[in-house]
Design a protein around this motif. Structure first.
Motif, PDB file in Angstrom:
ATOM      1  N   GLY A 185       0.820  -1.210   0.000  1.00 20.46           N
ATOM      2  CA  GLY A 185       0.000   0.000   0.000  1.00 20.46           C
ATOM      3  C   GLY A 185       0.853   1.259   0.000  1.00 20.46           C
ATOM      4  O   GLY A 185       0.573   2.212  -0.735  1.00 20.46           O
ATOM      5  N   TRP A 186       1.905   1.271   0.829  1.00 19.98           N
ATOM      6  CA  TRP A 186       2.808   2.423   0.852  1.00 19.98           C
ATOM      7  C   TRP A 186       3.508   2.585  -0.494  1.00 19.98           C
ATOM      8  O   TRP A 186       3.698   3.710  -0.969  1.00 19.98           O
TER       9      TRP A 186
ATOM     10  N   ARG B 125      17.927   8.291  -8.154  1.00 20.20           N
ATOM     11  CA  ARG B 125      17.359   7.265  -7.296  1.00 20.20           C
ATOM     12  C   ARG B 125      16.605   7.987  -6.178  1.00 20.20           C
ATOM     13  O   ARG B 125      17.178   8.800  -5.455  1.00 20.20           O
ATOM     14  N   VAL B 126      15.324   7.696  -6.063  1.00 17.91           N
ATOM     15  CA  VAL B 126      14.453   8.374  -5.101  1.00 17.91           C
ATOM     16  C   VAL B 126      14.022   7.363  -4.054  1.00 17.91           C
ATOM     17  O   VAL B 126      13.543   6.273  -4.404  1.00 17.91           O
ATOM     18  N   ASN B 127      14.184   7.686  -2.775  1.00 17.49           N
ATOM     19  CA  ASN B 127      13.757   6.732  -1.754  1.00 17.49           C
ATOM     20  C   ASN B 127      13.255   7.457  -0.516  1.00 17.49           C
ATOM     21  O   ASN B 127      13.581   8.619  -0.270  1.00 17.49           O
ATOM     22  N   ARG B 128      12.464   6.745   0.258  1.00 18.75           N
ATOM     23  CA  ARG B 128      11.976   7.228   1.555  1.00 18.75           C
ATOM     24  C   ARG B 128      11.698   6.031   2.444  1.00 18.75           C
ATOM     25  O   ARG B 128      11.569   4.896   1.961  1.00 18.75           O
ATOM     26  N   GLY B 129      11.625   6.264   3.730  1.00 13.32           N
ATOM     27  CA  GLY B 129      11.275   5.202   4.660  1.00 13.32           C
ATOM     28  C   GLY B 129       9.775   4.966   4.641  1.00 13.32           C
ATOM     29  O   GLY B 129       8.990   5.905   4.468  1.00 13.32           O
ATOM     30  N   PRO B 130       9.342   3.720   4.820  1.00  7.91           N
ATOM     31  CA  PRO B 130       7.896   3.435   4.785  1.00  7.91           C
ATOM     32  C   PRO B 130       7.092   4.241   5.792  1.00  7.91           C
ATOM     33  O   PRO B 130       5.921   4.538   5.562  1.00  7.91           O
ATOM     34  N   TRP B 131       7.726   4.619   6.917  1.00  2.35           N
ATOM     35  CA  TRP B 131       6.980   5.325   7.962  1.00  2.35           C
ATOM     36  C   TRP B 131       7.222   6.834   7.937  1.00  2.35           C
ATOM     37  O   TRP B 131       6.769   7.542   8.813  1.00  2.35           O
TER      38      TRP B 131
ATOM     39  N   VAL C 227       7.301   4.553 -13.464  1.00  2.00           N
ATOM     40  CA  VAL C 227       7.703   4.457 -12.060  1.00  2.00           C
ATOM     41  C   VAL C 227       7.411   3.059 -11.537  1.00  2.00           C
ATOM     42  O   VAL C 227       6.298   2.545 -11.684  1.00  2.00           O
ATOM     43  N   SER C 228       8.421   2.459 -10.933  1.00  2.00           N
ATOM     44  CA  SER C 228       8.256   1.161 -10.294  1.00  2.00           C
ATOM     45  C   SER C 228       9.013   1.191  -8.976  1.00  2.00           C
ATOM     46  O   SER C 228      10.218   1.447  -8.945  1.00  2.00           O
ATOM     47  N   VAL C 229       8.300   0.945  -7.881  1.00  2.00           N
ATOM     48  CA  VAL C 229       8.886   1.055  -6.544  1.00  2.00           C
ATOM     49  C   VAL C 229       9.331  -0.304  -6.051  1.00  2.00           C
ATOM     50  O   VAL C 229       8.596  -1.299  -6.150  1.00  2.00           O
TER      51      VAL C 229
END
Length: 327
Positions: free
Chosen positions: A33-34, A85-91, A51-53
């Protein structure tokens, strides 16, 4: 009998692992979901990009190539990145980290057109309630154009940092402050900065945007009395060379800069602003304060006033290196 005992031992083990299995299954559903939400966000940020996460289970991450972004208008911005490269923490959906290769950034403002390129860069973006809480960009080995005019001087820097934020009205300053509220801030820091053929210096800049409205609408911001409080200082290994404290205000199709400039190398600063060769100059023991005024694009016209008549006889720091060439 032996098989019955073995089977009996397996059931307690399976029952003990059941909460872990169910927890992993639930986390997997939450992560998907995230990831879907992040894909939606990235599709809005980078229109037209597939876009593919990935990154399960610890992060949300996507890689994009050939990114081209532009915001047109009186105040325009453009960004070009070969790979990011784009990233973030799930929370932590409010904080996004970007690692880029082949970076080019440009701004098109009335009177200003700076350009920055770098082989690689990192950035962190924090959004809160639809506002820019913080954007930090670090560009090692940056080069570009100052952009004070269409043929402004080129620069190169060992490292360039840009930090921007939007500020809620009333979050800073006293209620009795007669000036318009602060709407945003841009902080610039650079090490090993060389302008044209100038010597390497360290530069620190702080620009505070004030206005009756958010700075995104340039025409309305300018019409309603928008201004920028500007503080810029430069130093080398020996100490501070100059410090500018001024104000930028929109005038017609450009900007007007007025303020004061404190320096121990007034002739070097004067030559840098005029684009001429600087004479040999020893640093003053006590800095002089000058006034500066110019219109941007300047077209080479910078009014620097206040050079003291007795400048040649003032005490100098002969034991220190001479003033560096600034441009």
């Amino acid at each position: 009998m032996t098989q019955t005992k073995a089977g009996g031992r397996r059931w307690p083990l399976l029952l003990a692992l059941l909460p872990l299995i169910l927890g992993l299954a639930l986390y997997g559903q939450l992560w998907r979901g995230w990831a879907a939400q992040f894909e939606t966000t990235l599709a809005a940020w980078f229109p037209g990009q597939p876009v593919s996460v990935s990154g399960f289970p610890y992060r949300l991450e996507a890689e994009l190539t050939g990114v081209q972004l532009a915001h047109a208008g009186v105040a325009g911005l453009r960004a070009s990145v070969d790979r990011v490269r784009v990233n973030r923490g799930p929370w932590r959906p409010e904080l996004t980290v970007l690692q880029s290769e082949g970076v080019e950034l440009a701004a098109m403002l009335p009177g200003l057109a700076p350009l920055v390129t770098a082989p690689a860069g990192t950035a962190s973006l924090k959004l809160e309630s639809g506002r820019l809480a913080r954007l930090s960009i670090v560009l090692p080995g940056a080069t570009g154009r100052i952009g004070l005019s269409s043929d402004g001087p080129a620069f190169a820097a060992d490292n360039l940092e840009l930090h921007a934020r939007e500020i809620e009205p009333g979050a800073t300053g006293a209620a009795t402050d007669p000036s318009l509220p602060q709407r945003g801030q841009l902080v610039i820091g650079s090490e090993g900065l060389r302008i044209g053929n100038g010597a390497a210096i360290s530069l620190a800049g702080d620009a505070k945007l004030r206005g009756a409205v958010r700075p995104g609408d340039w025409l309305r911001w300018a019409a309603d009395g928008g201004s920028v409080d500007l503080v810029i200082s430069g130093r080398d290994a020996t100490g501070e060379l100059f410090a500018l404290d001024g104000t930028l205000v929109p005038v017609g199709s450009g900007l007007r800069l007025a303020g004061t400039l404190r320096t121990v190398c007034p002739l070097a600063v004067q030559a840098a602003l005029a684009g001429t060769a600087a004479p040999t100059e020893q640093r003053l023991r006590a800095a002089v304060q000058l006034t500066i005024e110019t219109a941007l694009p300047a077209g080479g016209a910078v009014a620097l006033r206040g050079l003291p008549a007795d400048l040649a006889t003032r005490p100098r720091r002969a034991q220190l290196p001479a003033c560096p060439r600034l441009r």
